[in-house]
Design a protein around this motif. Sequence first.
Motif, mmCIF file in Angstrom:
data_model
loop_
_atom_site.group_PDB
_atom_site.id
_atom_site.type_symbol
_atom_site.label_atom_id
_atom_site.label_comp_id
_atom_site.label_asym_id
_atom_site.label_seq_id
_atom_site.Cartn_x
_atom_site.Cartn_y
_atom_site.Cartn_z
ATOM 1 N N GLY A 77 -4.998 -18.105 11.271
ATOM 2 C CA GLY A 77 -5.551 -17.820 12.587
ATOM 3 C C GLY A 77 -4.735 -18.756 13.829
ATOM 4 O O GLY A 77 -3.824 -19.573 13.078
ATOM 5 N N TRP A 78 -4.948 -18.639 14.945
ATOM 6 C CA TRP A 78 -3.863 -19.191 15.925
ATOM 7 C C TRP A 78 -4.807 -20.774 15.957
ATOM 8 O O TRP A 78 -3.785 -21.441 16.149
ATOM 9 C CB TRP A 78 -4.252 -18.480 17.263
ATOM 10 C CG TRP A 78 -3.409 -17.440 17.241
ATOM 11 C CD1 TRP A 78 -3.902 -15.986 17.312
ATOM 12 C CD2 TRP A 78 -2.113 -17.242 17.775
ATOM 13 N NE1 TRP A 78 -2.902 -15.167 17.509
ATOM 14 C CE2 TRP A 78 -1.692 -15.855 17.552
ATOM 15 C CE3 TRP A 78 -1.047 -18.272 17.718
ATOM 16 C CZ2 TRP A 78 -0.289 -15.497 17.831
ATOM 17 C CZ3 TRP A 78 0.298 -17.632 17.973
ATOM 18 C CH2 TRP A 78 0.460 -16.235 17.965
ATOM 19 N N MET A 79 -6.001 -21.056 15.510
ATOM 20 C CA MET A 79 -6.494 -22.252 15.768
ATOM 21 C C MET A 79 -5.675 -23.122 14.774
ATOM 22 O O MET A 79 -5.210 -24.453 14.908
ATOM 23 C CB MET A 79 -7.767 -22.232 15.590
ATOM 24 C CG MET A 79 -8.451 -23.626 16.038
ATOM 25 S SD MET A 79 -7.985 -23.978 17.736
ATOM 26 C CE MET A 79 -8.645 -25.584 17.692
ATOM 27 N N ALA A 80 -5.294 -22.557 13.540
ATOM 28 C CA ALA A 80 -4.734 -23.311 12.298
ATOM 29 C C ALA A 80 -3.313 -23.656 12.843
ATOM 30 O O ALA A 80 -2.865 -24.853 12.477
ATOM 31 C CB ALA A 80 -4.821 -22.563 11.078
ATOM 32 N N LEU A 81 -2.624 -22.787 13.300
ATOM 33 C CA LEU A 81 -1.144 -22.849 13.872
ATOM 34 C C LEU A 81 -1.143 -23.966 15.253
ATOM 35 O O LEU A 81 -0.358 -24.760 14.909
ATOM 36 C CB LEU A 81 -0.589 -21.581 14.434
ATOM 37 C CG LEU A 81 0.792 -21.375 14.689
ATOM 38 C CD1 LEU A 81 1.730 -22.142 13.683
ATOM 39 C CD2 LEU A 81 1.039 -20.271 15.335
ATOM 40 N N VAL A 82 -2.003 -23.956 15.954
ATOM 41 C CA VAL A 82 -2.141 -24.835 16.826
ATOM 42 C C VAL A 82 -2.342 -26.377 16.458
ATOM 43 O O VAL A 82 -1.637 -27.162 16.842
ATOM 44 C CB VAL A 82 -2.999 -24.556 17.912
ATOM 45 C CG1 VAL A 82 -3.284 -25.569 18.785
ATOM 46 C CG2 VAL A 82 -2.647 -23.266 18.748
ATOM 47 N N THR A 83 -3.169 -26.181 15.382
ATOM 48 C CA THR A 83 -3.472 -27.814 14.877
ATOM 49 C C THR A 83 -2.252 -28.224 14.177
ATOM 50 O O THR A 83 -1.916 -29.374 14.328
ATOM 51 C CB THR A 83 -4.768 -27.518 13.682
ATOM 52 O OG1 THR A 83 -6.039 -26.853 14.645
ATOM 53 C CG2 THR A 83 -5.094 -28.962 13.285
ATOM 54 N N ALA A 118 -1.296 -32.112 5.239
ATOM 55 C CA ALA A 118 -2.796 -31.414 5.461
ATOM 56 C C ALA A 118 -2.910 -30.106 6.287
ATOM 57 O O ALA A 118 -3.435 -29.385 6.111
ATOM 58 C CB ALA A 118 -3.961 -32.338 5.599
ATOM 59 N N GLY A 119 -2.130 -30.510 7.406
ATOM 60 C CA GLY A 119 -2.030 -29.495 8.618
ATOM 61 C C GLY A 119 -1.352 -28.193 8.083
ATOM 62 O O GLY A 119 -1.710 -27.053 8.221
ATOM 63 N N LEU A 120 -0.311 -28.299 7.272
ATOM 64 C CA LEU A 120 0.209 -27.113 6.559
ATOM 65 C C LEU A 120 -0.473 -26.634 5.504
ATOM 66 O O LEU A 120 -0.594 -25.181 5.441
ATOM 67 C CB LEU A 120 1.693 -27.638 6.051
ATOM 68 C CG LEU A 120 2.831 -28.183 7.342
ATOM 69 C CD1 LEU A 120 3.994 -28.470 6.538
ATOM 70 C CD2 LEU A 120 3.104 -26.940 8.276
ATOM 71 N N LEU A 121 -1.135 -27.198 4.814
ATOM 72 C CA LEU A 121 -2.339 -26.609 3.874
ATOM 73 C C LEU A 121 -3.241 -25.916 4.512
ATOM 74 O O LEU A 121 -3.477 -24.772 4.046
ATOM 75 C CB LEU A 121 -2.969 -27.785 3.021
ATOM 76 C CG LEU A 121 -2.157 -28.172 1.890
ATOM 77 C CD1 LEU A 121 -2.852 -29.331 1.276
ATOM 78 C CD2 LEU A 121 -1.765 -27.147 0.550
ATOM 79 N N ARG A 122 -3.918 -26.464 5.835
ATOM 80 C CA ARG A 122 -4.747 -25.677 6.514
ATOM 81 C C ARG A 122 -4.031 -24.610 7.139
ATOM 82 O O ARG A 122 -4.891 -23.305 7.075
ATOM 83 C CB ARG A 122 -5.111 -26.654 7.619
ATOM 84 C CG ARG A 122 -6.508 -25.991 8.240
ATOM 85 C CD ARG A 122 -7.228 -27.037 9.385
ATOM 86 N NE ARG A 122 -8.014 -27.764 8.400
ATOM 87 C CZ ARG A 122 -7.899 -29.131 8.273
ATOM 88 N NH1 ARG A 122 -7.098 -30.032 8.970
ATOM 89 N NH2 ARG A 122 -8.817 -29.748 7.536
ATOM 90 N N LEU A 123 -2.906 -24.559 7.328
ATOM 91 C CA LEU A 123 -2.330 -23.446 8.042
ATOM 92 C C LEU A 123 -2.198 -22.253 7.073
ATOM 93 O O LEU A 123 -2.245 -21.127 7.253
ATOM 94 C CB LEU A 123 -0.924 -23.671 8.528
ATOM 95 C CG LEU A 123 0.035 -22.746 9.179
ATOM 96 C CD1 LEU A 123 -0.946 -22.120 10.297
ATOM 97 C CD2 LEU A 123 1.207 -23.179 9.771
ATOM 98 N N ALA A 124 -1.697 -22.641 5.878
ATOM 99 C CA ALA A 124 -1.356 -21.621 4.491
ATOM 100 C C ALA A 124 -2.953 -20.949 4.267
ATOM 101 O O ALA A 124 -2.994 -19.932 3.718
ATOM 102 C CB ALA A 124 -0.919 -22.532 3.322
ATOM 103 N N VAL A 125 -3.956 -21.667 4.619
ATOM 104 C CA VAL A 125 -5.209 -21.220 3.944
ATOM 105 C C VAL A 125 -5.883 -20.257 5.147
ATOM 106 O O VAL A 125 -6.157 -19.335 4.918
ATOM 107 C CB VAL A 125 -6.379 -22.252 3.674
ATOM 108 C CG1 VAL A 125 -7.725 -21.764 3.582
ATOM 109 C CG2 VAL A 125 -5.856 -23.104 2.511
#
Length: 104
Positions: free
Chosen positions: A51-57, A41-48
């Motif tokens: 930003g830096w926040m998605a990468l940090v998450t 799920a985190g990688l999906l969020r990173l693909a969508v």
Amino acid sequence: MREALASVATALALGAGAVVLLTVRSWRTALRVLLDLLVAAGLLRLAVESGWMALVTAAAIILLRQVLWAGIAAGPPAPAPTIGAALRVRRSRPTVSGRTQKRT
């Protein structure tokens, strides 16, 4: 549409972890499934979101997974040796060939 996909994946990860816990009755297996699906799920969020926040998450989820699994895989600590165990004498000793020979 894509933003909702990551949220749905997170909710499904929680549901899958609960189902595994109830069916297999192993909290370690359930936690492993939950952490793996949360990484997805985190990688999906990173693909969508780019930003830096998605990468940090995503990095935080992966770090959490690694730390938790390392702690769980290690198992409980071994019990401290007792005095009796330290004073025991070995009943056999290895020979040159690697076989054990009983003491007389």
